[in-house]
Design an enzyme around this catalytic site. Structure first.
Site, short mmCIF file in Angstrom:
data_model
loop_
_atom_site.label_atom_id
_atom_site.label_comp_id
_atom_site.label_asym_id
_atom_site.label_seq_id
_atom_site.Cartn_x
_atom_site.Cartn_y
_atom_site.Cartn_z
N CYS A 125 0.84 -1.23 -0.02
CA CYS A 125 0.08 -0.05 -0.06
C CYS A 125 0.76 1.22 -0.04
O CYS A 125 1.47 1.81 -1.05
CB CYS A 125 -0.93 -0.08 1.28
SG CYS A 125 -2.42 1.27 0.91
N HIS A 132 -3.71 -5.56 1.50
CA HIS A 132 -3.56 -5.74 2.81
C HIS A 132 -4.09 -7.21 3.34
O HIS A 132 -4.65 -7.70 2.56
CB HIS A 132 -4.03 -4.62 3.79
CG HIS A 132 -3.60 -3.23 3.74
ND1 HIS A 132 -2.56 -2.87 4.21
CD2 HIS A 132 -4.27 -2.29 3.28
CE1 HIS A 132 -2.23 -1.80 4.00
NE2 HIS A 132 -3.17 -1.10 3.37
#
Length: 485
Positions: free
Chosen positions: A335, A431
């Site tokens: 991310c 994630h």
């Protein structure tokens, strides 16, 4: 169905409120009750994607898991996500509604209370018992006027309170009795019982202390709760947990270095790796150097990517990472960490502060433009090596460039992430990568270890079951049910 409710507040931050509520959620669920967790206001950069398409604090996600119910934005209607110089991002019922600095937010809270009560009422109509968690300290009387997190909510919703004190930090008698002393009498009257948490040693030695607290406060003792060591095996919400000392693992064959940056987010991505006996997870803090012999440098998420990239450079981590790559080392960015690995990050609208365009680490031939659109979604797909994966996306910004032609994964037929031409630097928006046993196992073998034999999700549930048993042994759960209304 209109549930009874009971609120758990603390004498301070990090006294164990989240863990107590999670343990009680599992314990009461095992008794056959339908439980809903609720926290009016939370502050955390560790969030979870909900089934209804929003985000809530990670602690409420764990509590919902303990209760066996789907995640809902109404479990945490106000979530504050601290950023750099723009204050905190304000998430209301799962959706971003803007940014506010601390002083501005104090004036905003009164307007948020109806939304908080709306969420509470919705949950109350779906459960037998709502377990409410307060925020910070119950005795922050300087913030009481517009409070929605502690006594302000308890009074508005008429929910009885149990106060938790932490004996491990010392002065627990004074902190519990002192809370009653400073509270407005009508607020203090909401407190019906207390718990002394994190006790170590012989409980008989504190029996007199428990009696004194009862006499000083007039509150009922719910119990003296011993320290639960296996709490470290559960996903953490508070970044304070990153500051604890972790023992080096003897015999570990894989060394993974993680630079700890000021606005780190979704750091529960690290928890499954910490549980692997073959992995020595090294949290590298400012002032230290990334070890030269690590097998992987892992850059995790950030709530303020541009600011954290500057902090990374100020700490000299960029030089360490460049040297690691020159030696043939490998780097993975998740991310915000993925965005840092590119050539440039642009923030034309000033989402993270003043409009800016900054140079990235240049390890991937990609560029990122931050935007107001936020992707919040549970996803599944397949990684570049054909291994199935599942996780979630929670990010702003779009990343593009030559290395995206070698995607890290394909999710719902769409490419995600990028891989360098030499195959030693990876970036992805996913994630929860290492919570997937299939992915964690293949990464361990890629880094020179043996395939994982752990079932991470089953392990978390096993700890929650033991935590519930811990609550049953040491707390008066029947008494708590009589206090709830």
């Amino acid at each position: 169905m209109t549930a009874r409710a009971l609120m758990f507040q603390g004498t301070g931050s990090d006294v164990g409120k989240s863990l107590v509520v999670a343990g009680l959620a599992r314990a009461f669920t095992l008794r056959g009750l339908k439980i809903m967790p609720f926290k009016p206001q939370n502050m955390s950069n560790n969030a979870a994607v909900t089934a209804d398409g929003g985000e809530i604090g990670r602690a409420q996600a764990l509590q919902a898991r303990a209760a066996g119910v789907p995640l809902s934005v109404h479990m945490n209607p106000v979530l504050l996500k601290p950023q750099s110089d723009v204050g905190a991002q304000v998430v209301v019922q799962g959706k971003v509604e803007g940014n506010a600095k601390a002083a501005e937010y104090q004036g905003l809270k009164r307007k948020l209370m109806p939304r908080v009560q709306e969420s509470f009422d919705l949950l109350r109509n779906q459960a037998d018992l709502v377990l409410v968690e307060g925020a910070g300290s119950a005795s922050e009387i300087n913030l009481r006027r517009n409070d929605i997190a502690n006594m302000g909510f308890a009074r508005a919703a008429d929910v009885p309170v149990v106060l938790i004190g932490d004996i491990d930090r010392g002065g627990v008698i004074a902190s519990l009795a002192g809370t009653k002393l400073v509270l407005d009498p009508e607020d203090a009257a909401m407190i019906r019982g207390f718990i002394v948490n994190r006790f170590r040693g012989d409980p008989a030695l504190f029996a007199e202390g428990m009696r004194m607290i009862e006499e000083l406060t007039g509150w009922r003792s719910i119990g003296l709760l011993p320290h639960f060591a296996d709490a470290a095996l559960l996903p953490a919400e508070d970044a304070l947990g990153l500051n604890q000392s972790f023992a080096r693992k003897s015999g570990a064959r894989i060394r993974i270095a993680v630079p700890i940056l000021p606005h780190i987010s979704n750091f529960d991505d690290l928890d499954p790796l910490e549980g692997e006996p073959e992995v020595d997870l090294i949290r590298v803090r400012r002032g230290a150097a990334i070890p030269g012999d690590c097998d992987l440098v892992l850059l995790v998420g950030s709530k303020a990517t541009v600011s954290d990239l500057a902090a990374l450079r100020e700490s000299g981590f960029d030089l360490d990472i460049a040297a690691h790559v020159r030696r043939g080392g490998r780097v993975l960015g998740l991310c915000g960490g993925y965005q840092m690995l590119g050539k440039r990050i642009s923030d034309p609208d000033g989402i993270e502060g003043s409009p800016a365009s900054v140079e990235g680490l240049g390890l991937l031939d990609v560029e990122t433009v931050l935007s107001t659109d936020k992707r919040l979604e549970a996803v599944s797909g397949e990684s570049f090596d054909g291994v199935p994966l599942s996780g979630y996306e929670m990010h702003i910004g779009r990343t593009s460039g030559a290395d995206c032609r070698r995607p890290f994964s394909v999710i719902d037929s769409n490419p995600d992430g990028a891989i360098s031409a030499d195959g030693r630097v990876w970036g992805t928006y996913l994630h929860g990568l290492f919570s997937d046993d299939r992915q964690r196992s293949v990464w361990l073998t890629r880094l020179g270890g043996a395939a994982s034999v752990l079932d991470y999700q089953a392990g978390v549930d096993n700890v929650l079951d033991r935590l519930a048993a811990h609550m049953e042994r040491h707390l008066d759960l029947d008494g708590l049910l009589t206090l709830a209304r």
